[in-house]
Design an enzyme around this catalytic site. Structure first.
Site, short mmCIF file in Angstrom:
data_model
loop_
_atom_site.label_atom_id
_atom_site.label_comp_id
_atom_site.label_asym_id
_atom_site.label_seq_id
_atom_site.Cartn_x
_atom_site.Cartn_y
_atom_site.Cartn_z
CG ASP A 163 -22.27 -33.16 20.51
OD1 ASP A 163 -22.63 -32.97 19.33
OD2 ASP A 163 -21.19 -33.70 20.82
CG ASP A 222 -26.84 -34.79 25.39
OD1 ASP A 222 -26.97 -34.76 24.16
OD2 ASP A 222 -25.88 -35.33 25.98
CG ASP A 266 -20.74 -40.54 33.13
OD1 ASP A 266 -21.21 -39.44 33.49
OD2 ASP A 266 -20.27 -40.74 31.99
#
Length: 464
Positions: free
Chosen positions: A72, A74, A155
């Site tokens: 993925d 981003d 995070d």
């Protein structure tokens, strides 16, 4: 394999000013634009040409540094979701809690998120776009800021690395590059506060530790056991998504060990945790073998279904519940069906298992009883059942955990490979005869007699 990295301890130290990143050149981090998908790089370049900041960020940068092919991609940008939508006609805006844009290229989706700021630094004018509940959990996160702000509200340090495709530089606002070298999972900011903002971060720490074979840094790990109960406040639908990520990524057994170590397993599967206390050896063996089976299928690129996983997780508590119902006088089959209904109903209050998986889970359980009934043509009918293979695999799983099925698994293993004549012999060797259905006796049609004047009428009670 971890890519050969330069010495990070000299450059990637925590800065007093979080807005000033450590800038790593291509020869230092050894990444190139070719390590990322062409579509993701094109999205970033196109946004830059439109006058916005745009960088590849998060897992794709982390995995590339570790020598793992990213799945993925981003993009973090200064453009708002609405501005991204204007720039890309093949995009759509999604989300309310975290509003962002998805840019579609056939089956590939590039997720584009606007730089967000640290909530502790937002002013009252942003209160309509940022909100916390009484416990500190973030309800909305649509307050935009700079790249430095965005890095501080991410995070983990390893996920706060920004790659610029135009000059192939990496921007590190914390200790992310060094922590990847150390193989450490470290939260950005105060760990307890970050878990209060979003308790799911505890599950993410476990998932990354299992997937990457990283250790959880001490201050990041310390609050987890104390705050594990906060997962009860997370919507059941969101926990379902997180559970799939935990157990279907190829590292389910390691994840299971970490969840138990940090007292998170009982928050997700209270019935299974209770069964582990009642029958620790058998229940642990069943779950562990199920996770091993899942990991093997993932590594072999074979399909996996959550239905089988939930069937294993809940089976020990189901059998205990069914036994109690039988002791109360209920017939074994209805007791099993009622117990299945109860344990699934209780589980979906915690994790919202959709019907497309809960229904097959019940079918796998129901077939465990039917697999014992093989007389006549029943065995062939079961063999043609669409859930037979899953039920058969589950039967073998039960046996591997020490459950005595009187050799039922071996019988079905041989039956599948036998010829028609051999199958008939195997069924006949079981002895007994199949119980015939009792047909209801035909009801004779009533004969209507014609009454004469000499006969008493239907309402007559006899002579006076």
């Amino acid at each position: 394999m971890l890519k050969k990295l330069f010495n990070p301890f000299r450059r990637s130290r925590q800065r007093k000013d979080p807005q000033q990143p450590t800038v790593l050149n291509a020869h230092e981090h050894q990444l190139s634009t070719a390590d990322f998908s062409r579509n993701s790089a094109n999205v970033a370049v196109r946004l830059q040409h439109a006058g916005f900041e745009a960088y590849l960020v998060g897992g794709c940068v982390r995995d590339s540094l570790l020598g793992i092919t990213p799945k993925d991609f981003d993009v973090a940008t200064s453009a708002t979701p609405e501005q991204v939508r204007q720039e890309f006609r093949n995009s759509r805006i999604i989300g309310r809690r975290f509003k962002l844009a998805h840019v579609h290229f056939g089956r590939e989706i590039i997720e584009v998120a606007t730089f967000r700021s640290d909530h502790s630094q937002t002013d009252k004018s942003n209160s309509d776009r940022s909100a916390h509940d009484a416990s500190g959990r973030i309800l909305r996160d649509n307050v935009y800021g700079t790249m430095g702000d965005d890095a501080q509200r991410r995070d983990f340090t390893m996920n706060a690395l920004y790659f610029d495709v135009s000059n192939e530089k990496v921007y590190d606002y914390s200790t992310g590059f060094a922590d990847i070298k150390r193989r450490l999972i470290r939260l950005i900011g105060d760990p307890e506060q970050r878990y209060l903002e979003d308790p799911v971060r505890m599950l993410r720490a476990i998932r990354f530790a299992a997937k990457l074979d990283f250790n959880i840094e001490d201050s990041t790990a310390e609050p987890i056991r104390r705050l594990a109960h906060l997962l009860r406040d997370i919507p059941a639908a969101r926990l379902y998504d997180e559970v799939l990520k935990l157990f279907l990524n190829g590292y389910a057994e390691r994840t299971y060990d970490l969840l138990r170590e940090y007292h998170l397993f009982e928050q997700l599967f209270p019935a299974a945790a209770d069964a582990l206390k009642r029958q620790p050896e058998r229940t642990d063996a069943l779950l562990r073998n199920a996770f091993k089976n899942t990991d093997t299928r993932v590594s072999n690129n074979r399909p996996v279904t959550p239905a089988f996983l939930f069937a294993a997780l809940l089976w020990p508590s189901l059998t205990v519940r069914a036994s109690h119902l039988e002791n109360d006088g209920m017939h074994p089959l209805p007791a099993l069906q009622e117990a299945a209904h109860q344990v699934l109903f209780e589980q979906v209050q915690r994790i919202a298992v959709p019907k497309r998986f809960s229904v097959p889970t019940r079918e796998i359980w129901d077939l465990q009883d039917r697999l014992t009934r093989r007389m006549g043509r029943r065995a062939d009918v079961l063999l043609a059942h669409p859930r037979f293979r899953a039920a058969y695999d589950f039967l073998l799983l039960r046996e591997s955990a020490g459950e005595d099925t009187q050799g039922l698994g071996q019988w079905w293993t041989e039956y599948q490979d036998a010829s028609d004549s051999q199958r008939r012999a195997m069924v006949n060797a079981l002895g007994g005869k199949p119980r015939k259905r009792r047909r209801k006796p035909r009801m004779k049609k009533p004969v209507h007699k014609t009454h004469t004047g000499d006969s008493p009428s239907d309402n007559s009670s006899g002579p006076h």
